[in-house]
Design a protein around this motif. Structure first.
Motif, short mmCIF file in Angstrom:
data_model
loop_
_atom_site.label_atom_id
_atom_site.label_comp_id
_atom_site.label_asym_id
_atom_site.label_seq_id
_atom_site.Cartn_x
_atom_site.Cartn_y
_atom_site.Cartn_z
N MET A 1 36.90 5.97 114.78
CA MET A 1 35.80 5.13 115.27
C MET A 1 36.23 4.52 116.60
SD MET A 1 34.40 2.97 112.00
CE MET A 1 35.93 2.03 111.85
N THR A 2 35.42 4.76 117.64
CA THR A 2 35.84 4.27 118.96
C THR A 2 34.84 3.30 119.59
OG1 THR A 2 34.87 6.25 119.92
CG2 THR A 2 37.25 6.28 119.51
N CYS A 3 33.58 3.40 119.22
CA CYS A 3 32.59 2.58 119.92
C CYS A 3 31.52 2.09 118.96
CB CYS A 3 31.94 3.39 121.05
SG CYS A 3 30.95 4.75 120.44
N SER A 4 30.55 1.36 119.51
CA SER A 4 29.53 0.78 118.66
C SER A 4 28.64 1.85 118.02
CB SER A 4 28.67 -0.21 119.45
OG SER A 4 28.06 0.46 120.52
N HIS A 5 28.58 3.01 118.66
CA HIS A 5 27.81 4.10 118.06
C HIS A 5 28.47 4.59 116.78
CE1 HIS A 5 26.50 8.36 117.62
NE2 HIS A 5 25.34 7.78 117.75
N CYS A 6 29.78 4.75 116.82
CA CYS A 6 30.54 5.14 115.62
C CYS A 6 30.34 4.09 114.54
CB CYS A 6 32.03 5.22 115.92
SG CYS A 6 32.49 6.36 117.22
N GLU A 7 30.42 2.84 114.96
CA GLU A 7 30.27 1.73 114.02
C GLU A 7 28.93 1.81 113.31
OE1 GLU A 7 30.94 -2.10 115.82
OE2 GLU A 7 29.81 -3.14 114.27
CU CU Z 1 31.60 6.07 119.03
#
Ligand code: CU
Length: 68
Positions: A10-16
């Protein structure tokens, strides 16, 4: 009850968002909290099973390295 999942990738708010929506769809889940810094996902709900939670997260392409 509460489960804490360590989710890799998980790297960004989209992953979150993706992880959150996958987990809230699991039966019994009431609340999901994602911490992008620690990669820990806290899941609260009733009768939660590790395997079902792991399958939900891995089903959208992330790896779960630990469940507590
Ligand atoms: Cu992401």
């Amino acid at each position: 009850m509460k489960k804490i999942l360590e989710v890799k990738g998980m790297t960004c708010s989209h992953c979150e968002k993706s992880v959150k929506s996958a987990l809230v769809e699991v039966a019994g889940v009431n609340n999901v909290d994602v911490n992008l810094d620690t990669k820990l996902v806290t899941v609260e709900g009733d009768d939660l099973e590790d395997k079902v939670l792991v399958d939900a997260v891995e089903g959208i392409g992330f790896d779960v390295s630990k469940v507590e």
